[in-house]
Design a protein around this motif. Structure first.
Motif, PDB file in Angstrom:
ATOM      1  N   PRO A 281      41.859  39.217  50.764  1.00  8.97           N
ATOM      2  CA  PRO A 281      40.883  39.978  49.994  1.00  8.97           C
ATOM      3  C   PRO A 281      41.532  40.663  48.797  1.00  8.97           C
ATOM      4  CG  PRO A 281      40.611  40.377  52.337  1.00  8.97           C
ATOM      5  CD  PRO A 281      41.878  39.596  52.191  1.00  8.97           C
ATOM      6  N   ASP A 282      40.781  40.808  47.708  1.00 11.07           N
ATOM      7  CA  ASP A 282      41.309  41.398  46.489  1.00 11.07           C
ATOM      8  C   ASP A 282      41.864  42.787  46.775  1.00 11.07           C
ATOM      9  OD1 ASP A 282      41.904  41.417  43.793  1.00 11.07           O
ATOM     10  OD2 ASP A 282      39.988  42.294  43.215  1.00 11.07           O
ATOM     11  N   GLY A 283      43.127  43.007  46.370  1.00 10.11           N
ATOM     12  CA  GLY A 283      43.759  44.299  46.561  1.00 10.11           C
ATOM     13  C   GLY A 283      44.446  44.468  47.900  1.00 10.11           C
ATOM     14  N   ALA A 284      44.312  43.494  48.806  1.00 15.94           N
ATOM     15  CA  ALA A 284      44.932  43.578  50.126  1.00 15.94           C
ATOM     16  C   ALA A 284      46.397  43.180  50.044  1.00 15.94           C
ATOM     17  CB  ALA A 284      44.193  42.676  51.113  1.00 15.94           C
ATOM     18  N   PRO A 285      47.214  43.561  51.066  1.00 18.28           N
ATOM     19  CA  PRO A 285      48.627  43.152  51.069  1.00 18.28           C
ATOM     20  C   PRO A 285      48.769  41.635  51.070  1.00 18.28           C
ATOM     21  CG  PRO A 285      48.217  44.877  52.700  1.00 18.28           C
ATOM     22  CD  PRO A 285      46.873  44.442  52.194  1.00 18.28           C
ATOM     23  N   LEU A 286      49.874  41.156  50.486  1.00 16.46           N
ATOM     24  CA  LEU A 286      50.117  39.731  50.408  1.00 16.46           C
ATOM     25  C   LEU A 286      50.655  39.202  51.736  1.00 16.46           C
ATOM     26  CD1 LEU A 286      51.796  39.522  46.882  1.00 16.46           C
ATOM     27  CD2 LEU A 286      49.375  39.321  47.471  1.00 16.46           C
ATOM     28  N   ALA A 287      50.410  37.923  51.992  1.00 16.29           N
ATOM     29  CA  ALA A 287      50.894  37.267  53.205  1.00 16.29           C
ATOM     30  C   ALA A 287      51.439  35.901  52.835  1.00 16.29           C
ATOM     31  CB  ALA A 287      49.761  37.134  54.222  1.00 16.29           C
ATOM     32  N   VAL A 288      52.401  35.413  53.623  1.00 19.63           N
ATOM     33  CA  VAL A 288      53.024  34.115  53.363  1.00 19.63           C
ATOM     34  C   VAL A 288      52.012  33.000  53.621  1.00 19.63           C
ATOM     35  CG1 VAL A 288      54.862  32.525  54.039  1.00 19.63           C
ATOM     36  CG2 VAL A 288      55.300  34.994  53.957  1.00 19.63           C
ATOM     37  N   ALA A 289      51.904  32.081  52.667  1.00 20.89           N
ATOM     38  CA  ALA A 289      50.997  30.950  52.813  1.00 20.89           C
ATOM     39  C   ALA A 289      51.625  29.865  53.671  1.00 20.89           C
ATOM     40  CB  ALA A 289      50.652  30.379  51.439  1.00 20.89           C
ATOM     41  N   ALA A 290      50.802  29.187  54.447  1.00 18.72           N
ATOM     42  CA  ALA A 290      51.261  28.024  55.194  1.00 18.72           C
ATOM     43  C   ALA A 290      51.525  26.872  54.229  1.00 18.72           C
ATOM     44  CB  ALA A 290      50.214  27.618  56.227  1.00 18.72           C
TER      45      ALA A 290
ATOM     46  N   ARG B 267      47.538  32.475  42.188  1.00 19.10           N
ATOM     47  CA  ARG B 267      47.161  31.503  43.207  1.00 19.10           C
ATOM     48  C   ARG B 267      45.680  31.113  43.135  1.00 19.10           C
ATOM     49  NH1 ARG B 267      44.253  31.610  47.073  1.00 19.10           N
ATOM     50  NH2 ARG B 267      45.506  30.141  48.314  1.00 19.10           N
ATOM     51  N   GLY B 268      44.866  31.891  42.427  1.00 15.64           N
ATOM     52  CA  GLY B 268      43.440  31.607  42.370  1.00 15.64           C
ATOM     53  C   GLY B 268      43.108  30.461  41.428  1.00 15.64           C
ATOM     54  N   ASP B 269      41.905  29.898  41.610  1.00 10.54           N
ATOM     55  CA  ASP B 269      41.486  28.749  40.804  1.00 10.54           C
ATOM     56  C   ASP B 269      41.495  29.046  39.314  1.00 10.54           C
ATOM     57  OD1 ASP B 269      41.111  27.458  43.196  1.00 10.54           O
ATOM     58  OD2 ASP B 269      38.937  27.211  42.991  1.00 10.54           O
ATOM     59  N   ARG B 270      40.967  30.202  38.921  1.00 15.07           N
ATOM     60  CA  ARG B 270      40.852  30.479  37.489  1.00 15.07           C
ATOM     61  C   ARG B 270      42.208  30.681  36.839  1.00 15.07           C
ATOM     62  NH1 ARG B 270      37.516  35.032  35.417  1.00 15.07           N
ATOM     63  NH2 ARG B 270      37.959  33.960  33.458  1.00 15.07           N
ATOM     64  N   VAL B 271      43.120  31.397  37.497  1.00 12.01           N
ATOM     65  CA  VAL B 271      44.449  31.602  36.915  1.00 12.01           C
ATOM     66  C   VAL B 271      45.184  30.274  36.810  1.00 12.01           C
ATOM     67  CG1 VAL B 271      46.710  32.647  37.257  1.00 12.01           C
ATOM     68  CG2 VAL B 271      44.652  34.002  37.646  1.00 12.01           C
ATOM     69  N   LEU B 272      45.120  29.461  37.843  1.00 11.91           N
ATOM     70  CA  LEU B 272      45.834  28.186  37.815  1.00 11.91           C
ATOM     71  C   LEU B 272      45.195  27.209  36.828  1.00 11.91           C
ATOM     72  CD1 LEU B 272      46.730  27.729  41.584  1.00 11.91           C
ATOM     73  CD2 LEU B 272      48.214  28.475  39.716  1.00 11.91           C
TER      74      LEU B 272
ATOM     75  N   PRO C 170      40.043  46.796  37.843  1.00 16.19           N
ATOM     76  CA  PRO C 170      38.980  45.838  37.532  1.00 16.19           C
ATOM     77  C   PRO C 170      38.837  44.812  38.662  1.00 16.19           C
ATOM     78  CG  PRO C 170      40.589  46.024  35.728  1.00 16.19           C
ATOM     79  CD  PRO C 170      41.195  46.662  36.927  1.00 16.19           C
ATOM     80  N   SER C 171      37.705  44.140  38.651  1.00 11.48           N
ATOM     81  CA  SER C 171      37.506  43.057  39.609  1.00 11.48           C
ATOM     82  C   SER C 171      38.466  41.915  39.274  1.00 11.48           C
ATOM     83  CB  SER C 171      36.076  42.544  39.535  1.00 11.48           C
ATOM     84  OG  SER C 171      35.843  41.899  38.282  1.00 11.48           O
ATOM     85  N   ALA C 172      38.642  41.004  40.218  1.00 13.43           N
ATOM     86  CA  ALA C 172      39.499  39.847  39.969  1.00 13.43           C
ATOM     87  C   ALA C 172      39.019  39.067  38.755  1.00 13.43           C
ATOM     88  CB  ALA C 172      39.539  38.960  41.209  1.00 13.43           C
TER      89      ALA C 172
ATOM     90  N   GLY D 240      50.774  37.674  34.462  1.00 12.83           N
ATOM     91  CA  GLY D 240      49.919  37.565  35.637  1.00 12.83           C
ATOM     92  C   GLY D 240      48.702  38.450  35.470  1.00 12.83           C
ATOM     93  N   ALA D 241      47.750  38.300  36.372  1.00  6.93           N
ATOM     94  CA  ALA D 241      46.492  39.048  36.264  1.00  6.93           C
ATOM     95  C   ALA D 241      46.575  40.440  36.871  1.00  6.93           C
ATOM     96  CB  ALA D 241      45.356  38.266  36.933  1.00  6.93           C
ATOM     97  N   GLY D 242      47.649  40.751  37.603  1.00  7.87           N
ATOM     98  CA  GLY D 242      47.764  42.052  38.262  1.00  7.87           C
ATOM     99  C   GLY D 242      47.048  42.040  39.601  1.00  7.87           C
ATOM    100  N   TYR D 243      47.612  42.741  40.583  1.00  6.69           N
ATOM    101  CA  TYR D 243      46.994  42.709  41.913  1.00  6.69           C
ATOM    102  C   TYR D 243      47.183  43.994  42.714  1.00  6.69           C
ATOM    103  CZ  TYR D 243      51.750  41.916  43.608  1.00  6.69           C
ATOM    104  OH  TYR D 243      53.086  42.041  43.876  1.00  6.69           O
ATOM    105  N   VAL D 244      48.029  44.930  42.243  1.00  7.86           N
ATOM    106  CA  VAL D 244      48.330  46.121  43.037  1.00  7.86           C
ATOM    107  C   VAL D 244      47.382  47.253  42.636  1.00  7.86           C
ATOM    108  CG1 VAL D 244      50.105  47.747  43.777  1.00  7.86           C
ATOM    109  CG2 VAL D 244      50.742  45.397  43.167  1.00  7.86           C
ATOM    110  N   LYS D 245      46.376  47.477  43.444  1.00 10.47           N
ATOM    111  CA  LYS D 245      45.358  48.480  43.148  1.00 10.47           C
ATOM    112  C   LYS D 245      45.964  49.865  42.964  1.00 10.47           C
ATOM    113  CE  LYS D 245      41.033  50.378  45.002  1.00 10.47           C
ATOM    114  NZ  LYS D 245      40.081  50.335  46.149  1.00 10.47           N
TER     115      LYS D 245
END
Length: 293
Positions: free
Chosen positions: A179-188, A155-160, A113-115, A97-102
């Protein structure tokens, strides 16, 4: 495999060697197909954990779910991947994965790094690993000529898009856009529909050869599904209603038979055939495996 499905457990609770061995054996004895090691600071180091898991089990596949790829130099990672693949007799599946936990980057003394930069590094890593696998002089060599099966998750376009081009398994997070680095939330459920449709459009002729994985966030066995969803909504403070939570494929609430029906429905709607639950749900989800046999 359980019917047309595969089920994995993502191990996230660190402990002693004896505790790890006992848990790994339990994963296999309960009938799971894949044992995964998460990659977060404070947890067991993924590659040594999987080598030990391979020593005390005989059947389950062994997966990194998923590596925080920006932490790794691609050349050194290729050594660890192929060495682990050899030591587990080809049972390794490599999840990246690309990593997400700041906060983890900060704890490691690394800039966050940026996304875009994180996905750039993920892409460079995938290509570097493929080059190493194809090099007849690379040692240690992977068990299979093309290397272990590759799972790319995000979940982002580039990773997928990257996953649609290179992965054997595509991992959908089931999380909402934040937002990048923000807590995750359940998708609808509509958001997951859109992400799956995006990937299918990118896969083209590869669609039939790629497995769809989903990380399941909640498993709750109960004889009163409506009450269970209402309680979950209260505890999570979710942005989704209880009824909406009941539709999403990352939340399993109900009797084993009801959850088995949910899983079959998610296969038909989204194409998910490989589900990963967290270690905390190891025992609770086991009756669902029995239901699906």
């Amino acid at each position: 495999m359980t019917g047309d499905f595969r089920f994995g457990v993502n191990m996230v609770v660190p402990g002693s060697r004896a505790a790890w061995v006992e848990k790994c054996r339990k994963v296999e004895d309960l009938g799971y197909d894949v044992l995964s090691a998460a990659d977060h600071l404070g947890l067991a180091p993924p590659f040594p954990a999987l080598v030990l898991a391979g020593e005390v089990t005989s059947r389950v596949k062994l997966n990194t779910f998923v590596l925080n790829t920006p932490f790794y130099n691609p050349v050194l990672l290729a050594r660890d991947v192929t060495g682990t693949d050899q030591f587990t007799d080809g049972r390794l599946e490599l999840g990246l994965g690309a990593g997400y936990v700041k906060e983890e980057f900060e704890a490691a003394g690394m800039p966050f790094p940026s996304a875009r930069e994180r996905v750039d590094h993920l892409e460079r890593t995938v290509l570097a690993l493929k080059r190493r696998y194809a090099d007849p002089d690379h040692r240690p060599a992977p068990v299979r000529p093309g290397g272990p099966p590759l799972l790319l998750a995000g979940r982002g376009d580039r990773v997928l898009t990257l996953a649609a081009e290179h992965a054997d398994i595509i991992g959908f997070t089931g999380t909402a856009k934040t937002p990048d680095g923000a807590p995750l939330a359940v998708a609808a459920v509509e958001e997951i529909d859109e992400r799956v449709a995006f990937v299918r459009a990118k896969l083209g002729a590869r669609a039939s050869a790629v497995e769809f994985n989903l990380a399941c966030q909640v498993v709750k066995l109960t004889n009163d599904r409506a009450a269970g969803l209402a309680e979950l909504h209260r505890l999570m403070g979710a942005r989704l209603t209880p009824e909406q939570l009941g539709e999403v494929p990352t939340v399993f609430v109900g009797t084993p038979a009801q959850i088995a029906d949910q899983i079959r429905g998610h296969r038909e709607r989204f194409g998910f055939t490989y589900f990963t639950v967290f270690e905390m749900s190891l025992d609770e989800f086991a009756p669902v495996l029995e239901e699906l046999r």
